[in-house]
Design a protein around this motif. Structure first.
Motif, PDB file in Angstrom:
ATOM      1  N   TYR A 224       0.835  -1.196   0.000  1.00 36.20           N
ATOM      2  CA  TYR A 224       0.000   0.000   0.000  1.00 36.20           C
ATOM      3  C   TYR A 224       0.874   1.252   0.000  1.00 36.20           C
ATOM      4  O   TYR A 224       2.035   1.213   0.397  1.00 36.20           O
ATOM      5  N   SER A 225       0.280   2.337  -0.465  1.00 32.97           N
ATOM      6  CA  SER A 225       0.953   3.631  -0.439  1.00 32.97           C
ATOM      7  C   SER A 225       0.145   4.589   0.433  1.00 32.97           C
ATOM      8  O   SER A 225      -1.033   4.354   0.705  1.00 32.97           O
ATOM      9  N   ILE A 226       0.806   5.652   0.861  1.00 31.70           N
ATOM     10  CA  ILE A 226       0.123   6.675   1.650  1.00 31.70           C
ATOM     11  C   ILE A 226      -0.337   7.780   0.704  1.00 31.70           C
ATOM     12  O   ILE A 226       0.448   8.282  -0.101  1.00 31.70           O
ATOM     13  N   GLN A 227      -1.608   8.130   0.809  1.00 35.61           N
ATOM     14  CA  GLN A 227      -2.134   9.254   0.049  1.00 35.61           C
ATOM     15  C   GLN A 227      -2.130  10.535   0.877  1.00 35.61           C
ATOM     16  O   GLN A 227      -1.915  11.611   0.349  1.00 35.61           O
ATOM     17  N   ARG A 228      -2.408  10.381   2.188  1.00 32.22           N
ATOM     18  CA  ARG A 228      -2.414  11.557   3.070  1.00 32.22           C
ATOM     19  C   ARG A 228      -2.094  11.094   4.482  1.00 32.22           C
ATOM     20  O   ARG A 228      -2.734  10.185   5.005  1.00 32.22           O
ATOM     21  N   ALA A 229      -1.088  11.743   5.094  1.00 31.34           N
ATOM     22  CA  ALA A 229      -0.697  11.408   6.464  1.00 31.34           C
ATOM     23  C   ALA A 229       0.241  12.498   6.980  1.00 31.34           C
ATOM     24  O   ALA A 229       0.850  13.221   6.192  1.00 31.34           O
ATOM     25  N   PRO A 230       0.373  12.581   8.289  1.00 30.02           N
ATOM     26  CA  PRO A 230       1.244  13.608   8.869  1.00 30.02           C
ATOM     27  C   PRO A 230       2.713  13.190   8.940  1.00 30.02           C
ATOM     28  O   PRO A 230       3.440  13.628   9.827  1.00 30.02           O
ATOM     29  N   PHE A 231       3.150  12.328   8.045  1.00 30.83           N
ATOM     30  CA  PHE A 231       4.519  11.831   8.079  1.00 30.83           C
ATOM     31  C   PHE A 231       5.408  12.638   7.139  1.00 30.83           C
ATOM     32  O   PHE A 231       4.969  13.022   6.047  1.00 30.83           O
ATOM     33  N   PRO A 232       6.677  12.840   7.499  1.00 26.47           N
ATOM     34  CA  PRO A 232       7.590  13.650   6.691  1.00 26.47           C
ATOM     35  C   PRO A 232       8.248  12.862   5.559  1.00 26.47           C
ATOM     36  O   PRO A 232       9.475  12.808   5.459  1.00 26.47           O
ATOM     37  N   VAL A 233       7.408  12.221   4.724  1.00 24.47           N
ATOM     38  CA  VAL A 233       7.933  11.435   3.609  1.00 24.47           C
ATOM     39  C   VAL A 233       7.019  11.577   2.394  1.00 24.47           C
ATOM     40  O   VAL A 233       5.855  11.936   2.514  1.00 24.47           O
ATOM     41  N   THR A 234       7.580  11.259   1.248  1.00 23.62           N
ATOM     42  CA  THR A 234       6.817  11.143  -0.001  1.00 23.62           C
ATOM     43  C   THR A 234       7.170   9.791  -0.613  1.00 23.62           C
ATOM     44  O   THR A 234       8.073   9.095  -0.140  1.00 23.62           O
ATOM     45  N   ASP A 235       6.462   9.425  -1.671  1.00 23.81           N
ATOM     46  CA  ASP A 235       6.752   8.187  -2.410  1.00 23.81           C
ATOM     47  C   ASP A 235       6.806   6.966  -1.492  1.00 23.81           C
ATOM     48  O   ASP A 235       7.631   6.077  -1.672  1.00 23.81           O
ATOM     49  N   TYR A 236       5.879   6.906  -0.534  1.00 25.50           N
ATOM     50  CA  TYR A 236       5.850   5.821   0.451  1.00 25.50           C
ATOM     51  C   TYR A 236       5.188   4.584  -0.147  1.00 25.50           C
ATOM     52  O   TYR A 236       4.124   4.656  -0.736  1.00 25.50           O
ATOM     53  N   LEU A 237       5.839   3.440   0.015  1.00 24.95           N
ATOM     54  CA  LEU A 237       5.270   2.157  -0.370  1.00 24.95           C
ATOM     55  C   LEU A 237       5.654   1.156   0.701  1.00 24.95           C
ATOM     56  O   LEU A 237       6.835   1.020   1.044  1.00 24.95           O
ATOM     57  N   SER A 238       4.669   0.463   1.244  1.00 23.83           N
ATOM     58  CA  SER A 238       4.906  -0.493   2.316  1.00 23.83           C
ATOM     59  C   SER A 238       4.302  -1.843   1.952  1.00 23.83           C
ATOM     60  O   SER A 238       3.306  -1.915   1.239  1.00 23.83           O
ATOM     61  N   THR A 239       4.914  -2.903   2.476  1.00 22.74           N
ATOM     62  CA  THR A 239       4.443  -4.259   2.225  1.00 22.74           C
ATOM     63  C   THR A 239       4.374  -5.025   3.544  1.00 22.74           C
ATOM     64  O   THR A 239       5.296  -4.959   4.355  1.00 22.74           O
ATOM     65  N   LEU A 240       3.283  -5.741   3.714  1.00 23.48           N
ATOM     66  CA  LEU A 240       3.063  -6.604   4.872  1.00 23.48           C
ATOM     67  C   LEU A 240       2.938  -8.032   4.342  1.00 23.48           C
ATOM     68  O   LEU A 240       2.129  -8.284   3.435  1.00 23.48           O
ATOM     69  N   THR A 241       3.764  -8.960   4.881  1.00 27.92           N
ATOM     70  CA  THR A 241       3.791 -10.334   4.385  1.00 27.92           C
ATOM     71  C   THR A 241       3.840 -11.310   5.553  1.00 27.92           C
ATOM     72  O   THR A 241       4.535 -11.054   6.540  1.00 27.92           O
ATOM     73  N   VAL A 242       3.127 -12.425   5.418  1.00 28.59           N
ATOM     74  CA  VAL A 242       3.156 -13.487   6.420  1.00 28.59           C
ATOM     75  C   VAL A 242       3.812 -14.713   5.784  1.00 28.59           C
ATOM     76  O   VAL A 242       3.379 -15.181   4.733  1.00 28.59           O
ATOM     77  N   HIS A 243       4.857 -15.229   6.448  1.00 29.88           N
ATOM     78  CA  HIS A 243       5.587 -16.413   5.986  1.00 29.88           C
ATOM     79  C   HIS A 243       5.362 -17.563   6.958  1.00 29.88           C
ATOM     80  O   HIS A 243       5.369 -17.354   8.175  1.00 29.88           O
ATOM     81  N   GLU A 244       5.201 -18.766   6.428  1.00 29.98           N
ATOM     82  CA  GLU A 244       5.102 -19.965   7.268  1.00 29.98           C
ATOM     83  C   GLU A 244       6.496 -20.325   7.767  1.00 29.98           C
ATOM     84  O   GLU A 244       7.458 -20.312   6.992  1.00 29.98           O
ATOM     85  N   LEU A 245       6.626 -20.630   9.045  1.00 28.77           N
ATOM     86  CA  LEU A 245       7.906 -21.100   9.576  1.00 28.77           C
ATOM     87  C   LEU A 245       8.077 -22.580   9.237  1.00 28.77           C
ATOM     88  O   LEU A 245       7.087 -23.312   9.097  1.00 28.77           O
ATOM     89  N   PRO A 246       9.301 -23.051   9.123  1.00 33.96           N
ATOM     90  CA  PRO A 246       9.539 -24.465   8.813  1.00 33.96           C
ATOM     91  C   PRO A 246       8.832 -25.377   9.810  1.00 33.96           C
ATOM     92  O   PRO A 246       8.818 -25.113  11.011  1.00 33.96           O
ATOM     93  N   GLY A 247       8.242 -26.421   9.287  1.00 35.37           N
ATOM     94  CA  GLY A 247       7.572 -27.396  10.130  1.00 35.37           C
ATOM     95  C   GLY A 247       6.254 -26.918  10.702  1.00 35.37           C
ATOM     96  O   GLY A 247       5.696 -27.546  11.591  1.00 35.37           O
ATOM     97  N   GLY A 248       5.759 -25.774  10.207  1.00 35.64           N
ATOM     98  CA  GLY A 248       4.487 -25.256  10.692  1.00 35.64           C
ATOM     99  C   GLY A 248       4.538 -24.795  12.138  1.00 35.64           C
ATOM    100  O   GLY A 248       3.525 -24.793  12.837  1.00 35.64           O
ATOM    101  N   ALA A 249       5.729 -24.387  12.596  1.00 38.37           N
ATOM    102  CA  ALA A 249       5.928 -23.996  13.993  1.00 38.37           C
ATOM    103  C   ALA A 249       5.520 -22.552  14.264  1.00 38.37           C
ATOM    104  O   ALA A 249       6.003 -21.945  15.196  1.00 38.37           O
TER     105      ALA A 249
END
Length: 138
Positions: free
Chosen positions: A72-97
Motif C-alpha cells: 500500500y501507499s500513503i495518500q495523506r498522512a502527517p509523516f515527513p515522507v513522499t513516495d511511500y510504499l509499504s508491504t506486509l507479508t506473512v511467511h510460514e515457519l519451517p515445520g508449521g511452527a
C-alpha cells in the motif's frame, strides 16, 4: 530513497495469522493505535483514524491472498515522507511452527534526514508487530 524492514515470529500458523491481518481493513483488529478503518473505492482505499484522532489515508497497490502479502501507499498522512510504499507479508515457519510477519517500507524523506525517517517507520513497524504478538498470545 530510504527503506526499513522488521519482522516478528508468532505462534500461529501463517494461514491463521493472515486471516487476522490480511484484510486491508483489519488494522483495528490487531493494531491498538488505529481506532477505526473505513474502506472506499471498492476496498482499495482505507481511511484510518489513530488514537489521537488523526487521519491517515492509504491506497492498496497489490494484494496476493495465496502469497499472504499486500502493498500500500500513503495518500495523506502527517509523516515527513513522499513516495511511500509499504508491504506486509506473512511467511510460514519451517515445520508449521508458527509464522513470521514482515513489514517493510520505502520512502523519500521530506524535511528530515534519511536516518530520522527510517527511525520513525522502523519504530511504527516494530511497535505494530509487537502489538500483533500481544494480540495472538493473549
Amino acid at each position: 530513497m530510504a527503506t526499513t524492514t522488521t519482522s516478528i515470529e508468532v505462534p500461529w500458523s501463517a494461514d491463521r495469522t493472515w486471516q487476522l491481518i490480511g484484510g486491508f481493513d483489519s488494522l483495528p483488529d490487531w493494531l491498538p493505535y488505529i481506532r477505526t478503518s473505513e474502506l472506499s473505492e471498492g476496498g482499495r482505499v482505507r481511511s484510518l483514524t489513530n488514537e489521537d484522532g488523526g487521519t491517515i489515508v492509504e491506497r492498496l497497490r497489490a494484494f496476493d491472498d495465496a502469497a499472504r502479502t499486500y502493498s500500500y501507499s500513503i495518500q495523506r498522512a502527517p509523516f515527513p515522507v513522499t513516495d511511500y510504499l509499504s508491504t506486509l507479508t506473512v511467511h510460514e515457519l519451517p515445520g508449521g511452527a508458527g509464522s513470521r510477519v514482515e513489514w517493510s517500507g520505502s520512502f523519500t524523506p521530506a524535511g528530515v534526514s534519511d536516518d530520522e525517517a527510517v527511525a520513525l517507520f522502523h519504530g511504527i513497524y516494530s511497535d505494530g508487530l509487537a502489538a500483533l504478538r500481544e494480540t495472538v498470545t493473549a
